[in-house]
Enzyme design. Structure first.
Site, PDB file in Angstrom:
ATOM      1  CD  GLN A 100      32.477  24.753  31.673  1.00 59.97           C
ATOM      2  OE1 GLN A 100      31.985  25.830  31.328  1.00 59.97           O
ATOM      3  NE2 GLN A 100      32.155  23.615  31.071  1.00 59.97           N
ATOM      4  CD  GLU A 116      33.411  27.228  27.904  1.00 61.68           C
ATOM      5  OE1 GLU A 116      32.738  27.270  26.848  1.00 61.68           O
ATOM      6  OE2 GLU A 116      32.895  27.065  29.031  1.00 61.68           O
ATOM      7  CG  HIS A 147      41.607  38.659  40.089  1.00 59.98           C
ATOM      8  ND1 HIS A 147      41.191  39.643  40.948  1.00 59.98           N
ATOM      9  CD2 HIS A 147      41.934  37.601  40.885  1.00 59.98           C
ATOM     10  CE1 HIS A 147      41.267  39.215  42.197  1.00 59.98           C
ATOM     11  NE2 HIS A 147      41.712  37.967  42.186  1.00 59.98           N
ATOM     12  CD  GLU A 198      45.488  38.154  43.879  1.00 60.03           C
ATOM     13  OE1 GLU A 198      45.880  38.682  44.933  1.00 60.03           O
ATOM     14  OE2 GLU A 198      44.311  37.749  43.699  1.00 60.03           O
TER      15      GLU A 198
END
Length: 327
Positions: free
Chosen positions: A170, A243, A271, A317
């Protein structure tokens, strides 16, 4: 042309020797590639949980490793090191989880939660929460060397013989309004909502880049089967979920905004990133649809990659799939 695929989550680190040792030697991730940008005084280290049966023999930093990195269907953890930070006693990355912070945690999945946590404790890993502690039993939280939260969650036993003990599972981000954010990732980045769960004062929305063979298997995200789909089908294949956590009521607060991790003094998480076949075409299509950009493909020192902004202002990105990786 293939759809966008989630390829990375980036966090800033203080000391690469300590972080590489933790993610490689403790959590079993493979160091797949490295970039050193000496003219800009930073380095990137890419770690990946390989699916069962997959081996990796390439040298990080080599042209072959670069080609692998920008072609992988999996998700990597990008560790960004600003040179000299390991010697700066006053520096530590902002790990999130303070008021208005957006980034929450990473997570790894295991087959035997208690046994794996015992082994982590034997290796000296610090715990924020052990499996039996707190109101949410059946999960744990550990700290990485910088203090980032890493959740430890269970996956189906025996579903992936030969897989590593720990698999990346996650990345958690807090969102202001899921009615804006979920469709954003579905429309622009091809992600599938695989589970939605309401816990009263907050809700979680789990999204994933699904391979074709799993798209028809995905149940209704609000059904009881949705949780099992993640634990039994995605986690054992080393397919992580994004999540998105929504604290109820933030959507109706006009001035409310999460910190995106890229503004001092709260820089830590950086990011998430996606591979696309054509960065320019994808960026133009998003901009035409009203998506805002932090960096367009030909702006800045690194040409040919872009950074879009999601509805909460998180950087995304956009990178060319299959490239040689020369920046």
């Amino acid at each position: 042309m293939g759809p966008p695929t989630w390829q990375q989550t980036m966090i800033r680190i203080k000391d690469p020797e300590k972080s590489l040792a933790f993610y490689r030697d403790v959590l079993g991730m493979t160091h797949v590639d490295t970039y050193h940008f000496d003219k800009w005084d930073f380095s990137l280290y890419f770690m990946q949980s390989l699916p069962a049966g997959e081996t990796y023999n390439l040298e990080p930093g080599s042209p072959e490793a670069h080609k692998y990195l920008w072609s992988t269907p999996g998700v990597t953890l990008e560790l960004t090191h600003n040179h000299g930070s390991e010697k700066d006693d006053s520096y530590s990355p902002h790990v999130g989880n303070q008021e208005n912070d957006g980034f929450g945690h990473l997570a790894v999945s295991v087959e035997d939660l208690n046994a794996s946590c015992d082994r982590l404790e034997e290796k000296g890993v610090a715990f924020r929460k052990r499996p039996s502690e707190g109101r949410m039993s059946g999960i744990a939280f550990i700290y990485d060397p910088d203090g980032y939260f890493v959740e430890v969650v269970p996956r189906k036993v025996g579903a992936a013989p030969g897989a590593g003990e720990f698999l990346l599972a996650q990345t958690m981000l807090r969102v202001k309004d899921p009615e804006k954010t979920v469709p954003f990732y579905e429309k622009h980045f091809g992600m599938t909502l695989v589970r939605a769960a309401d816990y009263g004062d907050f809700s979680n929305f789990f999204m994933a880049t699904l391979p074709e063979e799993l798209k028809s298997k995905a149940p209704d995200p609000r059904s009881a089967e949705a949780k099992s789909f993640i634990m039994d089908e995605l986690y054992p294949r080393a397919i992580p979920v994004l999540e998105l956590t929504h604290n109820h009521g933030t959507e109706s607060q006009p001035e409310f905004k999460h910190r995106n991790g890229n503004v001092e003094p709260h820089r830590g998480f950086g990011h998430i990133g996606y591979l696309v076949d054509d960065v320019y075409a994808a960026s133009e299509a998003m901009e035409a649809a009203g998506v805002e950009f932090h960096k367009r493909p030909d702006e800045g020192g690194m040409k040919g990659l872009a950074f879009a902004l999601d509805p909460d202002g998180y950087w995304i990105e956009i990178i060319k799939r299959g490239q040689e990786g020369k920046f």
